[in-house]
Write an enzyme that holds these catalytic residues in place. Structure first.
Site, PDB file in Angstrom:
ATOM      1  CD  GLU A  69      31.535  70.667   7.015  1.00 36.57           C
ATOM      2  OE1 GLU A  69      30.432  70.118   7.170  1.00 36.57           O
ATOM      3  OE2 GLU A  69      31.697  71.673   6.318  1.00 36.57           O
TER       4      GLU A  69
ATOM      5  CB  SER B 244      28.385  73.299  -2.503  1.00 34.96           C
ATOM      6  OG  SER B 244      28.182  72.027  -3.060  1.00 34.96           O
ATOM      7  NE  ARG B 245      28.564  67.612   0.919  1.00 34.77           N
ATOM      8  CZ  ARG B 245      27.324  67.986   1.225  1.00 34.77           C
ATOM      9  NH1 ARG B 245      27.079  69.267   1.499  1.00 34.77           N
ATOM     10  NH2 ARG B 245      26.346  67.107   1.261  1.00 34.77           N
TER      11      ARG B 245
ATOM     12  CB  ILE C 158      21.021  74.290  -4.931  1.00 32.07           C
ATOM     13  CG1 ILE C 158      20.335  73.239  -4.059  1.00 32.07           C
ATOM     14  CG2 ILE C 158      21.552  75.433  -4.077  1.00 32.07           C
ATOM     15  CD1 ILE C 158      21.265  72.534  -3.091  1.00 32.07           C
TER      16      ILE C 158
ATOM     17  CG  ASP D  90      26.413  72.146 -14.153  1.00 32.53           C
ATOM     18  OD1 ASP D  90      27.049  71.073 -14.136  1.00 32.53           O
ATOM     19  OD2 ASP D  90      25.473  72.398 -13.379  1.00 32.53           O
TER      20      ASP D  90
END
Length: 332
Positions: free
Chosen positions: A262, A232-233, A154, A173
């Site tokens: 959420e 993403s999260r 992604i 990363d």
């Protein structure tokens, strides 16, 4: 065999029913799997869950007692599942390890462009026949710096779009992606990325080491006019810290498709209920913040791939096969 699927959206149901035809029967429920709804699964050997289902120890115990042996999660993320308990109970848990990365990357860009060019505010004005431009000025992204945290499939797709905009590329990363390097991305430490990027987009998984990756220190290091996007999260951002920075008038825009609390909110209609989440309510008052309901993955292409993989995961379980999608039992 009938598979019971929890948390199925109306647009998703026809795709699920088509994918399962000729394999297994499927019963789709719009309710999420929780402690209250877990007893519904009694008698179903295999169930399917969405990312906002809560597979706690108690839920997993109820499933096991009811005869469930296989859980097929319709998402890549699995932080909603207590994997240790699932393994102890002898449950098989599988996920969808990959699907169209373009669905999420393109939506992340939709959020970035919307907050940069004040699209939501402009659309609201023109509906009222107010055609003034006051307060709608954005800025070119060409020539500015995109910071991408997480350069997997992604993140790479997001980077390719940034490259198309003519942006300078910074990445962070645990390992460099050669494709991103080939596009001109320079990998740097997080602190350098936070300080230099005009647009920051998050594409890392939610793990103990990445939870609240964007906290008070990281937010403080960002440019006052930066754009921050998270598709993403939700747990990657300390929302209270974000609200504190927004109260200071910082950031050109923030686009959030996910929120750390959420569960129990997203995918549901809460329009007739009192808002009990004070942090979310405060977040929604800022004119430079755009919140959507975890829909970045929600394209026919991506959901079609997700449901097809879910069918394969259940078939594999029934036939005694193991794929890279299996989370529990752990690989020998």
């Amino acid at each position: 065999m009938e598979v019971l699927a929890f948390g199925v959206q109306a647009d998703e149901q026809p795709l699920l029913e088509k994918a399962f035809k000729g394999h297994h029967g499927i019963r789709c429920l719009d309710v999420f799997l929780t402690e209250d709804t877990a007893p519904i699964a009694a008698g179903h050997e295999s169930i399917s869950t969405s990312v906002n289902c809560r597979l706690s120890a108690q839920v997993l115990q109820t499933l096991a007692v009811g005869g469930t042996t296989m859980i097929a999660q319709r998402s890549t993320g699995f932080n909603n599942i207590d994997l240790d308990v699932a393994e102890r109970l002898g449950l098989t848990v599988a996920r969808v390890s990959s699907y169209s990365p373009h669905s999420v990357a393109e939506f992340a860009w939709a959020l970035a462009l919307a907050v940069n060019r004040r699209i939501v505010r402009a659309a609201g004005r023109t509906r009222d026949f107010d055609f003034r431009l006051n307060g709608l000025m954005g800025r070119d992204l060409h020539g500015r710096t995109a910071g991408v945290l997480g350069t997997g499939r992604i993140g790479e797709a997001f980077t390719r779009i940034a490259h198309g905009f003519g942006m300078r590329l910074l990445g962070w990363d645990i390992a460099e992606n050669p494709a991103c390097v080939g596009l001109g991305m320079k990998y740097v430490e997080k602190q350098e990325l936070f300080a230099a990027a005009d647009l920051i987009s998050l594409h890392v998984p939610l793990l103990p080491g990445t939870r609240r990756l964007i906290g008070a220190e990281a937010l403080g290091a960002m440019k006052d006019d930066a754009i921050l996007v998270n598709s993403s999260r939700g747990g990657l951002i300390d929302t209270d810290a974000l609200v504190a920075e927004l109260r200071k008038g910082r950031f050109t825009g923030v686009g959030l498709d996910v929120y750390e609390a959420e569960a129990g909110l997203f995918f549901l209609d809460k329009s007739l209920e009192a808002v009990t989440d004070d942090t979310l309510a405060r977040l929604m008052t800022f004119p430079n913040v755009l919140v959507t309901s975890h829909q970045a993955y929600y394209t026919k292409d991506a959901v079609g791939q997700i449901v097809a993989t879910t069918v394969r995961n259940i078939d594999d379980h029934m036939d005694g096969r193991r794929s890279e999608n299996v989370l529990v039992p752990a690989a020998p």
